[in-house]
Enzyme design. Sequence first.
Site, PDB file in Angstrom:
ATOM      1  CB  VAL A 181       0.606  -0.677   7.056  1.00 39.70           C
ATOM      2  CG1 VAL A 181       0.124  -0.770   5.726  1.00 39.70           C
ATOM      3  CG2 VAL A 181       2.099  -1.046   7.492  1.00 39.70           C
ATOM      4  NE  ARG A 186      -6.281  -0.660   0.825  1.00 40.32           N
ATOM      5  CZ  ARG A 186      -5.309  -1.345  -0.490  1.00 40.32           C
ATOM      6  NH1 ARG A 186      -6.507  -2.898  -0.869  1.00 40.32           N
ATOM      7  NH2 ARG A 186      -4.752  -1.590  -0.644  1.00 40.32           N
ATOM      8  CE  LYS A 214      -1.016  -8.388  -6.352  1.00 40.96           C
ATOM      9  NZ  LYS A 214      -1.737  -6.547  -6.231  1.00 40.96           N
ATOM     10  CG  ASN A 215       1.607  -5.452  -5.491  1.00 41.31           C
ATOM     11  OD1 ASN A 215       0.385  -5.413  -5.786  1.00 41.31           O
ATOM     12  ND2 ASN A 215       2.117  -4.924  -4.180  1.00 41.31           N
ATOM     13  CB  CYS A 238     -11.250  -3.726  -0.176  1.00 49.77           C
ATOM     14  SG  CYS A 238      -9.555  -3.297   0.683  1.00 49.77           S
ATOM     15  CG  ASP A 285       0.830  -6.798   0.673  1.00 53.45           C
ATOM     16  OD1 ASP A 285      -0.229  -6.469   1.132  1.00 53.45           O
ATOM     17  OD2 ASP A 285       1.396  -6.653   0.222  1.00 53.45           O
ATOM     18  NE  ARG A 326      -8.044   0.577  -2.391  1.00 52.61           N
ATOM     19  CZ  ARG A 326      -8.438   1.886  -1.660  1.00 52.61           C
ATOM     20  NH1 ARG A 326      -9.384   1.351  -1.709  1.00 52.61           N
ATOM     21  NH2 ARG A 326      -7.801   3.029  -1.672  1.00 52.61           N
ATOM     22  NE  ARG A 369      -7.079  -8.224  -6.568  1.00 55.44           N
ATOM     23  CZ  ARG A 369      -6.428  -8.137  -5.224  1.00 55.44           C
ATOM     24  NH1 ARG A 369      -7.408  -9.084  -4.481  1.00 55.44           N
ATOM     25  NH2 ARG A 369      -5.287  -7.067  -5.269  1.00 55.44           N
TER      26      ARG A 369
HETATM   27  C1  UD1 Z   1      -0.125  -1.287  -1.246  1.00 55.41           C
HETATM   28  C2  UD1 Z   1       0.496  -2.490  -2.398  1.00 55.41           C
HETATM   29  C3  UD1 Z   1      -0.121  -3.552  -1.192  1.00 55.41           C
HETATM   30  C4  UD1 Z   1       0.240  -3.557   0.031  1.00 55.41           C
HETATM   31  C5  UD1 Z   1      -0.134  -1.809  -0.026  1.00 55.41           C
HETATM   32  C6  UD1 Z   1       1.445  -1.538   1.800  1.00 55.41           C
HETATM   33  C7  UD1 Z   1       0.352  -2.258  -4.701  1.00 55.41           C
HETATM   34  C8  UD1 Z   1      -0.814  -2.591  -6.046  1.00 55.41           C
HETATM   35  N1  UD1 Z   1      -1.193  -2.779  -2.725  1.00 55.41           N
HETATM   36  O1  UD1 Z   1      -0.995  -0.698  -1.478  1.00 55.41           O
HETATM   37  O2  UD1 Z   1       0.161  -4.619  -1.003  1.00 55.41           O
HETATM   38  O3  UD1 Z   1      -0.132  -3.547   1.082  1.00 55.41           O
HETATM   39  O4  UD1 Z   1       1.405  -1.009  -0.209  1.00 55.41           O
HETATM   40  O5  UD1 Z   1       2.896  -1.752   1.383  1.00 55.41           O
HETATM   41  O6  UD1 Z   1       1.069  -1.915  -4.630  1.00 55.41           O
HETATM   42  N2  UD1 Z   1      -3.689   5.857   2.957  1.00 55.41           N
HETATM   43  C9  UD1 Z   1      -4.703   6.496   3.207  1.00 55.41           C
HETATM   44  N3  UD1 Z   1      -4.241   7.628   2.370  1.00 55.41           N
HETATM   45  C10 UD1 Z   1      -4.025   7.453   1.140  1.00 55.41           C
HETATM   46  C11 UD1 Z   1      -3.571   6.299   0.700  1.00 55.41           C
HETATM   47  C12 UD1 Z   1      -2.933   5.665   1.747  1.00 55.41           C
HETATM   48  O7  UD1 Z   1      -4.999   6.898   4.632  1.00 55.41           O
HETATM   49  O8  UD1 Z   1      -4.519   8.754   0.013  1.00 55.41           O
HETATM   50  C13 UD1 Z   1      -4.037   4.533   4.137  1.00 55.41           C
HETATM   51  C14 UD1 Z   1      -4.169   3.154   3.834  1.00 55.41           C
HETATM   52  O9  UD1 Z   1      -5.747   3.373   4.227  1.00 55.41           O
HETATM   53  C15 UD1 Z   1      -3.201   2.169   4.573  1.00 55.41           C
HETATM   54  C16 UD1 Z   1      -1.931   2.949   4.521  1.00 55.41           C
HETATM   55  O10 UD1 Z   1      -2.332   4.114   3.873  1.00 55.41           O
HETATM   56  O11 UD1 Z   1      -3.965   2.130   5.656  1.00 55.41           O
HETATM   57  C17 UD1 Z   1      -1.598   2.138   3.222  1.00 55.41           C
HETATM   58  O12 UD1 Z   1      -0.976   2.343   1.705  1.00 55.41           O
HETATM   59  P1  UD1 Z   1      -0.702   2.558   0.723  1.00 55.41           P
HETATM   60  O13 UD1 Z   1       0.910   2.165   0.967  1.00 55.41           O
HETATM   61  O14 UD1 Z   1      -1.483   3.316  -0.138  1.00 55.41           O
HETATM   62  O15 UD1 Z   1      -0.508   1.157  -0.043  1.00 55.41           O
HETATM   63  P2  UD1 Z   1      -1.264   0.928  -1.363  1.00 55.41           P
HETATM   64  O16 UD1 Z   1      -0.603   1.941  -2.460  1.00 55.41           O
HETATM   65  O17 UD1 Z   1      -2.754   0.840  -1.449  1.00 55.41           O
END
Ligand code: UD1
Length: 416
Positions: free
Chosen positions: A326, A121, A22-23, A116, A304, A92, A396
């Site tokens: 994380v 996030r 999915k990701n 969420c 995850d 998201r 999902r």
């Molecule tokens: C992706 C995955 C999700 C997984 C996560 C971490 C998808 C669709 N989703 O989510 O399943 O749990 O990676 O492996 O691929 N953060 C910030 N600012 C930002 C972006 C992120 O502070 O601009 C923080 C987030 O709040 C979180 C951490 O960084 O605490 C990790 O987020 P991120 O790696 O961006 O995860 P996603 O891409 O949202």
Amino acid sequence: MDKIIINGGKKLSGIVRISGSKNSALPILFASLLTDEPVIIKNVPSLADINTTIAFLNFIGKPAVKIGNTVKIDKSEKYKHIAPYDLVRKMRASVLIMGPLLARLRKVSVSLPGGCAIGARPIDIHLDAFKKLGADIEVKKGFVHTSSKGLIGNTIKFRFPSVGATENILLASVLAKGKTKILNAAKEPEIEDLTNFLNAMGAKVNGAGTSIIVIDGVEKLHGAAYEVISDRIEAATYLIAAAITKGEIVLENANPTHIKAVIDKLKKSGMMIETSSAAIKAKWTKPLKPQNISTAVYPGYPTDVQAQWMALMALTKGKSEIKETVFENRFMHAAELLRLGANLKIEGQSVFATGVESLSGAPVMASDLRAGAALVLACLAAKGKSVISRVYHLDRGYEFLEKKFKKLGADIKRQR
Ligand code: UD1
């Protein structure tokens, strides 16, 4: 709303085929916006988030259809540059529309995604990086308005290796002028998969899978056919299903190197694991020993799969610590596991588990996707009947969930 009903306590055994990731599929589908030519993506799982993405592409102006596990995206010419709240709030990952549309249309307005169940996030890392590529950003009335006179490559250092931000900047910079360097980039396999697809479309990206990614911008990308990698989180979930039900499961179409951290923990706890290039066998032979985990970015233990590990530790004699580093608030499943009879104590970023002899079935509620997976695992092992509500979270991320578990011998059904 659908519910899943499980009569637990059965050893699971047999073969399960792991679906497409999915990701990986989500950013790859959004990447199709980088070309007007037709694109074909194979091994796309049938999931609610994929349907949302296809609806999104059609809304923006990409004629996309899914037939079985293949998504066909026709040639296209004209695009909208607005992503409304109704689409973004469902998923998201919709923020990944920003990179390609900023590159192609030079402007895009996206409804800001809210927080969420697993935390606030924010998307500040994405936005700061777009600014470095020369974009102007304005947040007004719940929307992020982004525009540029043409993106220009730059060196961008992330304060944290965000998966989504790495993808969004890749999607924007492949068509930017000159060279972009992402430092402290995410190294997850999904980043490599997206990069391989971008390169198949004619992009020039090097270093994916390491913390430094270098993108040489090109003028134009062309159409391509591509097959998505298998879902490492689904694979890890089925391995833990073998452990928690004291069973024996063989995964087909699974890449063991992508979940080495989970396999290592399972082995240390006493599971017998055999791997080949595309298959993994997990067999329970003796009572497991508790193992601590601490989630980390790839190649560390994946956040995850934290909830699923907690379910396993709830039933593993002895004490263990499950630490989440994380996300800020990813223990919603702990309270539901308590309802099944688990002995868990939440202290800040950690949950301390004392394994119990058995869990007993109860009505429980999925609060998010992976929390839902943890509940399915716990209920499969628990004695008696459980009813899991808010199943839409599971839909999902887990393709054919009941069908796959049923084939492995579980007493599981969906009530509509
Ligand atoms: C992706 C995955 C999700 C997984 C996560 C971490 C998808 C669709 N989703 O989510 O399943 O749990 O990676 O492996 O691929 N953060 C910030 N600012 C930002 C972006 C992120 O502070 O601009 C923080 C987030 O709040 C979180 C951490 O960084 O605490 C990790 O987020 P991120 O790696 O961006 O995860 P996603 O891409 O949202």
